[in-house]
Design a protein around this motif. Structure first.
Motif, PDB file in Angstrom:
ATOM      1  N   ASN A   1      47.797  -5.779  18.186  1.00 57.34           N
ATOM      2  CA  ASN A   1      46.648  -7.229  18.517  1.00 57.34           C
ATOM      3  C   ASN A   1      45.770  -8.805  18.396  1.00 57.34           C
ATOM      4  OD1 ASN A   1      46.830  -5.689  21.241  1.00 57.34           O
ATOM      5  ND2 ASN A   1      45.395  -4.343  20.331  1.00 57.34           N
TER       6      ASN A   1
ATOM      7  N   TRP B   1      47.759   2.632  13.696  1.00 56.31           N
ATOM      8  CA  TRP B   1      46.316   1.666  13.493  1.00 56.31           C
ATOM      9  C   TRP B   1      46.888  -0.095  12.948  1.00 56.31           C
ATOM     10  CZ3 TRP B   1      43.750  -0.320   8.568  1.00 56.31           C
ATOM     11  CH2 TRP B   1      42.750  -1.602   9.486  1.00 56.31           C
TER      12      TRP B   1
ATOM     13  N   ALA C   1      48.636  -1.015  15.704  1.00 57.08           N
ATOM     14  CA  ALA C   1      47.840  -1.204  16.827  1.00 57.08           C
ATOM     15  C   ALA C   1      46.885  -2.951  16.736  1.00 57.08           C
ATOM     16  CB  ALA C   1      46.654  -0.279  17.290  1.00 57.08           C
TER      17      ALA C   1
END
Length: 74
Positions: free
Chosen positions: A73, A66, A69
Motif C-alpha cells: 500500500n 503487517w 500490507a
C-alpha cells in the motif's frame, strides 16, 4: 524458574538420615536434558516452552503480514 532450572533438590527419603555438621546444606542434582520424546505428548516441563514458541510464531506471522500490507500500500 521452576521447569527450566538446571538443578533440583534431592528427593526426601522416608526415614530421616543422620546429618553431619558439614552436610547441613542441600546439594543439587542436575536435571536430565530435554529429549524428543518429551515434546509429544508434551511433558509438564515442555508445555511452557511450546506455548512460548507458539506465541513467538503467531507474532512473527502477524508482523510479516503487517510488513507485507505496508509494502503493498505504499
Amino acid at each position: 524458574m521452576g521447569y527450566f532450572d538446571l538443578y533440583r533438590y534431592r528427593k526426601p527419603q522416608d526415614s530421616e538420615p543422620e546429618v553431619d555438621g558439614a552436610e547441613t546444606e542441600k546439594e543439587l542434582e542436575p536435571l536430565p536434558k530435554l529429549t524428543l520424546s518429551e515434546f509429544w505428548p508434551p511433558s509438564p516441563r515442555v508445555k511452557p516452552l511450546l506455548i512460548g514458541m507458539g506465541f513467538f510464531l503467531l507474532n512473527f506471522l502477524m508482523l510479516c503480514i503487517w510488513a507485507w500490507a505496508l509494502y503493498v500500500n505504499r
